[in-house]
Scaffold this active site. Structure first.
Site, PDB file in Angstrom:
ATOM      1  N   LYS A 114      22.097 -31.326 -82.173  1.00  0.00           N
ATOM      2  CA  LYS A 114      22.037 -31.458 -83.634  1.00  0.00           C
ATOM      3  C   LYS A 114      22.591 -30.228 -84.348  1.00  0.00           C
ATOM      4  O   LYS A 114      23.186 -30.348 -85.412  1.00  0.00           O
ATOM      5  CB  LYS A 114      20.610 -31.747 -84.102  1.00  0.00           C
ATOM      6  CG  LYS A 114      20.175 -33.152 -83.739  1.00  0.00           C
ATOM      7  CD  LYS A 114      19.028 -33.646 -84.586  1.00  0.00           C
ATOM      8  CE  LYS A 114      18.818 -35.128 -84.319  1.00  0.00           C
ATOM      9  NZ  LYS A 114      17.688 -35.705 -85.007  1.00  0.00           N
ATOM     10  N   LYS A 198      24.322 -41.803 -78.364  1.00  0.00           N
ATOM     11  CA  LYS A 198      23.200 -42.660 -78.776  1.00  0.00           C
ATOM     12  C   LYS A 198      23.402 -43.180 -80.205  1.00  0.00           C
ATOM     13  O   LYS A 198      23.997 -42.508 -81.041  1.00  0.00           O
ATOM     14  CB  LYS A 198      21.881 -41.901 -78.585  1.00  0.00           C
ATOM     15  CG  LYS A 198      21.243 -41.362 -79.807  1.00  0.00           C
ATOM     16  CD  LYS A 198      19.838 -40.831 -79.588  1.00  0.00           C
ATOM     17  CE  LYS A 198      19.460 -40.104 -80.869  1.00  0.00           C
ATOM     18  NZ  LYS A 198      18.105 -40.173 -81.264  1.00  0.00           N
ATOM     19  N   LYS A 201      20.892 -42.524 -86.853  1.00  0.00           N
ATOM     20  CA  LYS A 201      20.984 -42.654 -88.314  1.00  0.00           C
ATOM     21  C   LYS A 201      22.001 -41.684 -88.889  1.00  0.00           C
ATOM     22  O   LYS A 201      22.621 -41.945 -89.897  1.00  0.00           O
ATOM     23  CB  LYS A 201      19.644 -42.300 -88.972  1.00  0.00           C
ATOM     24  CG  LYS A 201      18.513 -43.198 -88.651  1.00  0.00           C
ATOM     25  CD  LYS A 201      17.287 -42.753 -89.473  1.00  0.00           C
ATOM     26  CE  LYS A 201      16.015 -42.971 -88.713  1.00  0.00           C
ATOM     27  NZ  LYS A 201      15.497 -41.770 -88.062  1.00  0.00           N
TER      28      LYS A 201
END
Ligand code: AQP
Length: 333
Positions: A114, A198, A201
């Protein structure tokens, strides 16, 4: 004896098929077992580890509650609340961050993914997020945590933190060591645009995911555009494992149908992707559309959603405030 279940979902935008098949579908099954005590948390403190617009965040909190209910979670048989409403979560996170070790956090792969290349610009919250997640779980004496495969490492860290707290303070079994509940199959749904990433969102392209709020036309269009490869569908599971996009689409199909991957491979072996995609689209519309319609209905009833959050908050606060008080006493405050 029943299980004590805790799990959280971030109110960071529309929930998608990965959240549903990897986590929420499992929440519903666990909630339906009468002996289980379930706590489902809208983890808004986790959401602000990256920038959020305040009004959007408020709407997303309500929409996450609406999604829980539309998917089949029964608010009368579970506690549904938002994390920021219960101060013990932030307090316990601080106490536990004095127990957790830097070396443990440095191994967390989700932070690396991230934060990307520019780690220096990531928030401290994004880095220490798994400690807050440990606090969430441990405050409720949770025995089982249903999550998708991507959260396995954070749960192992939670177990290490609990063990170290118990050892450091000589309070054997005070913090209960929780077990992960990760589905054996289909616990990692991948992007429709890249079968090695994956479904998420925060991925920029909306074509990479099926949102639980997508209508029929959007689902048709997204499956039509989903990445495939030039070969017909494989005739056995070994061959499928080498073809990530085919595998992901067949896993989605199997999971929605509650069927084994072997059965789905058997059903479509040698067929063209276009034939399979028609069947997949039909199944998706059949399963997702009722949820979508229910979410759309519920989000308009703010009073109902706020009442669920308020009632959930009272019950959660009652449990968590007692646990944090004991933690403080043990520490010496
Ligand atoms: N692709 C996925 N496959 C299976 N399970 C998944 N989960 C998330 N993505 C997949 C599971 O859904 C639960 C809630 O996740 P979350 O909203 O708290 O955060 P996340 O894991 O970070 O999900 P996203 O969609 O990738 O959000 P962003 O992009 O905001 O980071 C968890 O149990 C998770 O395992």
């Amino acid at each position: 004896m029943g299980k004590k279940i805790f799990s959280g979902v971030q109110p960071t935008g529309n929930l998608h098929l990965g959240n549903y098949l990897g986590a929420i579908k499992n929440f519903v099954d666990l909630n339906n077992e009468p002996a289980n005590e379930c706590v489902f948390c809208v983890v808004d403190l986790h959401a602000i580890t990256v920038n959020q617009d305040p009004q959007e965040l408020r709407n997303n909190i309500r929409e996450t509650v609406a999604t829980f209910i539309a998917c089949g979670i029964n608010p009368e048989k579970s506690i549904i609340f938002n994390q920021s409403a219960v101060p013990a979560h932030s307090e316990a996170a601080w106490l536990l961050s004095c127990v957790a070790r830097m070396g443990w956090l440095n191994r967390m792969t989700q932070f690396k993914e991230k934060a990307g290349k520019d780690k220096e610009k990531a928030s401290i919250g994004l880095y220490s997020y798994p400690i807050l997640m440990a606090a969430d779980i441990l405050l409720y004496d949770t025995t089982h945590v249903p999550v998708g495969q991507d959260q396995k490492q954070h749960l192992e860290l939670c177990r290490d933190i609990a063990q170290k707290f118990n050892n450091d303070y000589g309070v054997d079994d005070f913090l209960k060591i929780p077990e992960p509940l990760i589905q054996k199959q289909f616990s990692r749904i991948m992007s429709l645009k890249d079968g090695t990433k994956k479904m998420s969102k925060s991925e920029l392209s909306d074509l990479s995911r099926i949102n639980l709020t997508d209508d029929k036309d959007l689902i048709v269009n997204k499956i039509k555009k989903a990445k495939t490869d030039p070969l017909p569908l494989p005739s056995n599971t070994d061959e499928l494992m080498k073809r990530p996009e085919a595998r992901n689409l067949l896993e989605i199909y199997s999971s929605l149908k509650n069927s084994s991957l072997d059965n789905s491979v058997g059903e479509f072996k040698g067929k063209k992707f276009s034939d399979f995609k028609d069947k997949l689209t039909q199944l998706l519309v059949e399963k997702i559309n009722p949820i979508t319609l229910e979410i759309k209905k519920l989000v308009n009833d703010k009073g109902f959603l706020d009442k669920i959050l308020l009632e959930g908050h009272k019950k959660a606060n009652n449990i968590a405030s007692k646990k944090i008080k004991k933690m403080q006493e043990i520490i010496g405050f």
